[in-house]
Design an enzyme around this catalytic site. Structure first.
Site, PDB file in Angstrom:
ATOM      1  N   GLY A  53      38.620  40.564  37.885  1.00  0.00           N
ATOM      2  CA  GLY A  53      39.137  41.365  36.790  1.00  0.00           C
ATOM      3  C   GLY A  53      39.965  40.500  35.850  1.00  0.00           C
ATOM      4  O   GLY A  53      40.551  39.503  36.260  1.00  0.00           O
ATOM      5  N   SER A  54      40.009  40.879  34.571  1.00  0.00           N
ATOM      6  CA  SER A  54      40.897  40.191  33.637  1.00  0.00           C
ATOM      7  C   SER A  54      42.332  40.683  33.850  1.00  0.00           C
ATOM      8  O   SER A  54      42.579  41.622  34.599  1.00  0.00           O
ATOM      9  CB  SER A  54      40.440  40.423  32.198  1.00  0.00           C
ATOM     10  OG  SER A  54      39.220  39.746  31.975  1.00  0.00           O
ATOM     11  N   GLY A  55      43.266  40.011  33.182  1.00  0.00           N
ATOM     12  CA  GLY A  55      44.666  40.375  33.329  1.00  0.00           C
ATOM     13  C   GLY A  55      45.447  39.379  34.168  1.00  0.00           C
ATOM     14  O   GLY A  55      46.653  39.530  34.347  1.00  0.00           O
ATOM     15  N   HIS A  56      44.747  38.354  34.679  1.00  0.00           N
ATOM     16  CA  HIS A  56      45.409  37.339  35.497  1.00  0.00           C
ATOM     17  C   HIS A  56      45.503  36.003  34.770  1.00  0.00           C
ATOM     18  O   HIS A  56      45.670  34.963  35.391  1.00  0.00           O
ATOM     19  CB  HIS A  56      44.663  37.163  36.820  1.00  0.00           C
ATOM     20  CG  HIS A  56      44.474  38.424  37.581  1.00  0.00           C
ATOM     21  ND1 HIS A  56      45.541  39.191  37.985  1.00  0.00           N
ATOM     22  CD2 HIS A  56      43.349  39.081  37.996  1.00  0.00           C
ATOM     23  CE1 HIS A  56      45.074  40.266  38.629  1.00  0.00           C
ATOM     24  NE2 HIS A  56      43.759  40.224  38.637  1.00  0.00           N
ATOM     25  N   LYS A 104      38.322  36.091  45.192  1.00  0.00           N
ATOM     26  CA  LYS A 104      39.564  36.659  45.707  1.00  0.00           C
ATOM     27  C   LYS A 104      39.203  37.906  46.529  1.00  0.00           C
ATOM     28  O   LYS A 104      38.320  38.676  46.150  1.00  0.00           O
ATOM     29  CB  LYS A 104      40.505  37.046  44.560  1.00  0.00           C
ATOM     30  CG  LYS A 104      40.925  35.852  43.695  1.00  0.00           C
ATOM     31  CD  LYS A 104      42.132  36.135  42.803  1.00  0.00           C
ATOM     32  CE  LYS A 104      41.956  37.279  41.823  1.00  0.00           C
ATOM     33  NZ  LYS A 104      40.824  37.119  40.867  1.00  0.00           N
ATOM     34  N   ASP A 109      35.158  42.911  44.189  1.00  0.00           N
ATOM     35  CA  ASP A 109      34.694  41.539  43.936  1.00  0.00           C
ATOM     36  C   ASP A 109      33.707  41.106  45.021  1.00  0.00           C
ATOM     37  O   ASP A 109      32.666  40.513  44.716  1.00  0.00           O
ATOM     38  CB  ASP A 109      35.882  40.564  43.912  1.00  0.00           C
ATOM     39  CG  ASP A 109      36.690  40.662  42.615  1.00  0.00           C
ATOM     40  OD1 ASP A 109      36.261  41.389  41.698  1.00  0.00           O
ATOM     41  OD2 ASP A 109      37.741  40.018  42.527  1.00  0.00           O
ATOM     42  N   HIS A 218      47.735  43.435  41.222  1.00  0.00           N
ATOM     43  CA  HIS A 218      47.343  44.599  40.419  1.00  0.00           C
ATOM     44  C   HIS A 218      48.389  45.697  40.564  1.00  0.00           C
ATOM     45  O   HIS A 218      48.125  46.863  40.291  1.00  0.00           O
ATOM     46  CB  HIS A 218      45.994  45.142  40.867  1.00  0.00           C
ATOM     47  CG  HIS A 218      44.953  44.085  41.012  1.00  0.00           C
ATOM     48  ND1 HIS A 218      44.658  43.508  42.214  1.00  0.00           N
ATOM     49  CD2 HIS A 218      44.179  43.476  40.076  1.00  0.00           C
ATOM     50  CE1 HIS A 218      43.710  42.587  42.028  1.00  0.00           C
ATOM     51  NE2 HIS A 218      43.417  42.535  40.739  1.00  0.00           N
TER      52      HIS A 218
END
Lengths: 329, 329
Positions: A53-56, A104, A109, A218
């Site tokens: 996921g994006s945001g990291h 991860k 995922d 998250h």
């Protein structure tokens, strides 16, 4: 919610466009995908793919480049990339020597990267994978069975990236990965929650005087919420808890102090100043140190501490090697 | 106030200790001072000194290293370093060819760096200086007479650092600096104020739906407060306002998108994606791009845009040269 953005639903697309515009000397976006790939190809070397996921940010696209990842598949914010996106990353990463995926440990995922592996194998690309589960905070969590994968993943990118560049085979790199991951442990904390753009409000609420230990990247629950602590107390809690999962005494470590996205460098350095003597007091040697925002949780304020037991001297050599990426310097 | 720290009054000392512990391969702290100096000395080359109040990390200590600064004097948070601290920085930076000081335009810094220059001259060290006043937002401000010095200072560090490494004399570097600074213009905005640790509350208040254009890096007032905007609208406001201070048409630029400390990379990239086409639409070529947290304001959320008109082709060469520092990669 106050963010520098346009429509929340376009934020990942616009971020990726900005990223490849700024860093057009290093990476490009594979057309019609959310895959960021390195410009310089390495014939006959194993390709490394990661993502999630994006945001990291800067993970994972910031670690695409010579000596680290070949490509990163970028999902929606905090959402796994779809199998077809991961497949595109595998295809662009394959230089004829196969591809190792660094995943991860989140259920979405695992499922999507595994499906991508099957699709790639149908196209005769050799694919293997390693699951990173370095977060010792909790067993099983909101999106995870087992331990979560967090900031230690960046050390996996670096070490396997150097191994791949040296020309090792997919089987050899997979073996190194299997040995490496159990030697990496991470624990984090938050003092302010992250806000997913499409949601518009914080993922959880912490009181003005509260801290949560063991939080996920998250915003998944940690293991204890307490009244606000000093940096010294935070450092002691993290080091003591880590010491129950890994043996410090007599061993040599690489450490990573990681900011969660909205934590100023000033606070990260203060925390590092408290952490290092505590690790050494446990009888460990700190042979390698890194600090900064490597695996963030959008605008979460908090920090994590990763320790890597250098059981193989090559880990240190591979960490030290210079690379050409956006975010590892 | 929630910060990862111990006693607020010790935060700069502990930050500097953490910094030199993490980066002991690059820099050290001059004993009994708040001066960070590079380990590798460069005999007979001009030394570069910068510094100022702390809270702008990675500036300035993060830019100490081969090819950039020789030393940085770090004051208390948002407070100029004292003349004796700057003197220590000058002394450690002097390799026999004199020292150029790079000063952000704040009255306290000007006064203290100037006194340090006089003290150094008493010890027969040749010292000159350049004042950076790149912020076009306002004329005169809380701590400043004239224009403030902000993120563009980092480009001055890089360009003059490369010039110094090439072996140019103090007089030659001073001439380059005089030509360079008028070609650098910056404009910023904030969506959340910073909190000075010793104060404990935000330096100003912005409503949940407000943005302030032209804010200073210590929270000094900007030129207009409005309702929250999209990234596209923010980009248009900054580029249009910058275009009244610098001539975009037909010129080639280096740009810097700078995060203020608590602005996630995701938002910085979205903003970059909006900014670049607007600059090109003004008839400019963007020849060099950089993005990230370079000149922060503790935990302010916001962004600034710096544009450097490349009137001398050496600027681009000097920006491109690789360096060994904590924060420029």
């Amino acid at each position: 919610m106050k963010k520098i953005m346009n429509q929340p639903e376009n934020i990942v697309n616009e971020m990726l466009e900005g990223l490849v515009t700024i860093h057009d000397d290093l990476v490009y976006r594979v057309p019609n995908t959310n895959v960021i790939a390195r410009l310089a190809k390495t014939p006959n070397k194993v390709g490394l793919v990661s993502g999630g996921g994006s945001g990291h940010e800067p993970a994972h696209a910031g670690f695409v480049g010579d000596g680290m990842l070949s490509a990163a598949a970028c999902g929606a914010v905090f959402t796994s990339p779809s199998p077809d996106q991961v497949l595109e990353a595998i295809k662009v990463a394959d230089n004829g020597a196969g591809v190792l995926m660094i995943i991860k440990n989140y259920s979405g995922d695992i499922m999507n990267f595994d499906m991508a592996k099957e699709l790639a194998e149908l196209e005769d690309i050799k694919v293997d994978f390693i699951v990173v589960d370095d977060d010792i905070a909790v067993e099983d969590s909101t999106y995870t069975s087992g331990r979560r994968g967090v900031a230690g993943t960046v050390y996996v990118h670096k070490i396997l990236g150097a191994a791949a560049r040296s020309g090792l085979s997919l089987e050899e790199i997979k073996k190194i990965a299997d040995d490496l991951v159990p030697n990496i442990k991470t624990l984090g904390l938050a003092i302010k929650a992250a806000t997913v753009p499409e949601v518009g409000k914080p993922g959880f609420n912490l009181g003005d005087d509260e801290i949560e230990f063991g939080i996920g990247i998250h915003g998944e629950p940690g293991y204890r919420r307490e009244k606000m602590k000093t940096s010294q107390e935070m450092a002691k809690e993290l080091v003591d808890t880590l010491s129950r999962s890994i043996s410090f005494e007599g061993n040599s470590f690489a450490i990573l102090v990681n900011g969660m996205g909205a934590t100023p460098l000033m606070e990260q350095y203060v925390f590092a100043n408290d952490v290092l003597p505590l690790i050494e007091a446990k009888g460990a040697t700190v042979a390698y140190k890194k600090l900064g925002d490597y695996m963030t949780a959008i605008d979460m304020a908090g920090i994590s501490l990763t320790v890597l037991n250098i059981t193989d001297p090559r880990y240190l050599e591979w960490l030290d090697e210079s690379v050409t990426t956006i975010a590892w310097n």
